[in-house]
Design a protein around this motif. Sequence first.
Motif, PDB file in Angstrom:
ATOM      1  N   LEU A  34      -6.554  10.821  -0.566  1.00 38.51           N
ATOM      2  CA  LEU A  34      -5.269  10.291  -1.051  1.00 38.51           C
ATOM      3  C   LEU A  34      -4.770  11.114  -2.247  1.00 38.51           C
ATOM      4  O   LEU A  34      -3.589  11.469  -2.335  1.00 38.51           O
ATOM      5  CB  LEU A  34      -5.471   8.826  -1.451  1.00 38.51           C
TER       6      LEU A  34
ATOM      7  N   GLY B 281      -6.617   6.382   5.412  1.00 37.50           N
ATOM      8  CA  GLY B 281      -7.102   5.018   5.161  1.00 37.50           C
ATOM      9  C   GLY B 281      -7.320   4.819   3.668  1.00 37.50           C
ATOM     10  O   GLY B 281      -6.415   5.076   2.881  1.00 37.50           O
ATOM     11  N   ASP B 282      -8.532   4.401   3.279  1.00 40.32           N
ATOM     12  CA  ASP B 282      -8.750   4.214   1.836  1.00 40.32           C
ATOM     13  C   ASP B 282      -9.733   5.232   1.259  1.00 40.32           C
ATOM     14  O   ASP B 282     -10.468   4.937   0.317  1.00 40.32           O
ATOM     15  CB  ASP B 282      -9.139   2.767   1.500  1.00 40.32           C
ATOM     16  N   HIS B 283      -9.713   6.442   1.803  1.00 41.40           N
ATOM     17  CA  HIS B 283     -10.475   7.543   1.199  1.00 41.40           C
ATOM     18  C   HIS B 283      -9.709   8.048  -0.018  1.00 41.40           C
ATOM     19  O   HIS B 283      -8.737   8.784   0.114  1.00 41.40           O
ATOM     20  CB  HIS B 283     -10.682   8.691   2.202  1.00 41.40           C
ATOM     21  N   THR B 284     -10.157   7.620  -1.183  1.00 42.68           N
ATOM     22  CA  THR B 284      -9.419   7.931  -2.410  1.00 42.68           C
ATOM     23  C   THR B 284      -9.252   9.431  -2.624  1.00 42.68           C
ATOM     24  O   THR B 284      -8.173   9.880  -3.019  1.00 42.68           O
ATOM     25  CB  THR B 284     -10.132   7.300  -3.632  1.00 42.68           C
TER      26      THR B 284
ATOM     27  N   SER C 131       0.859  -1.187   0.000  1.00 36.91           N
ATOM     28  CA  SER C 131       0.000   0.000   0.000  1.00 36.91           C
ATOM     29  C   SER C 131       0.891   1.230   0.000  1.00 36.91           C
ATOM     30  O   SER C 131       2.098   1.128   0.240  1.00 36.91           O
ATOM     31  CB  SER C 131      -0.891   0.017   1.251  1.00 36.91           C
TER      32      SER C 131
ATOM     33  N   LEU D 207      -1.397   9.500   6.118  1.00 36.23           N
ATOM     34  CA  LEU D 207      -1.812   8.314   5.363  1.00 36.23           C
ATOM     35  C   LEU D 207      -2.598   7.359   6.258  1.00 36.23           C
ATOM     36  O   LEU D 207      -3.563   6.730   5.812  1.00 36.23           O
ATOM     37  CB  LEU D 207      -0.596   7.620   4.750  1.00 36.23           C
ATOM     38  N   GLU D 208      -2.199   7.272   7.526  1.00 34.98           N
ATOM     39  CA  GLU D 208      -2.935   6.415   8.466  1.00 34.98           C
ATOM     40  C   GLU D 208      -4.352   6.947   8.666  1.00 34.98           C
ATOM     41  O   GLU D 208      -5.309   6.181   8.711  1.00 34.98           O
ATOM     42  CB  GLU D 208      -2.185   6.334   9.807  1.00 34.98           C
TER      43      GLU D 208
END
Length: 163
Positions: free
Chosen positions: A151, A145-148, A82, A141-142
């Motif tokens: 990001l 998470g996976d919030h595009t 990741s 980044l922690e």
Amino acid sequence: MIGKNMQQALNQQINDEVYSSYLYLAMSGHLEGLSFRGMAKWMRQQAREEMSHAMKFFDFLYERGGSVTLLDINQPQAQWPSILAAFKAAAAHERSITEKIHTLVDKAIAEKDHATANFLQWFVKEQVEEEATLAPIVSRLEAIGDHTGALYYLDHELGKRGE
Ligand SMILES: [Fe+2]
Ligand SMILES: [Fe+2]
């Protein structure tokens, strides 16, 4: 003139700095492949900086009447699970380099090599900066998470480095 032991230790550090450059270049390629072009650019710049660190040791060794023997460079990892994992690996790598710089300072002091101890102070400070730059990126980044969307926002921000 620089002592043989110290010379050998600094010669090894050239290798560690070139490896750092290689590692960040590998991370840059990985991020480029994922189309995170801002992060890829950030890592490419980091790779360039590490090469300049290697050159500081290179020049210093010749300045002190020593010489350089370039060593094999290890192959860096090419993929990370990741983006967080890649930046975490970068942060951990910097901590390991900090330890190496501190060991070199200890050695210079033990050998009463004040010129080298003084030269290394630039790196002591640089390592504080390196760790302080990476830690908040890892934290963000922690949190992301996976919030595009978040990001890509960070990608855009990191892409401004060097502008
Ligand atoms: Fe470095
Ligand atoms: Fe570094």
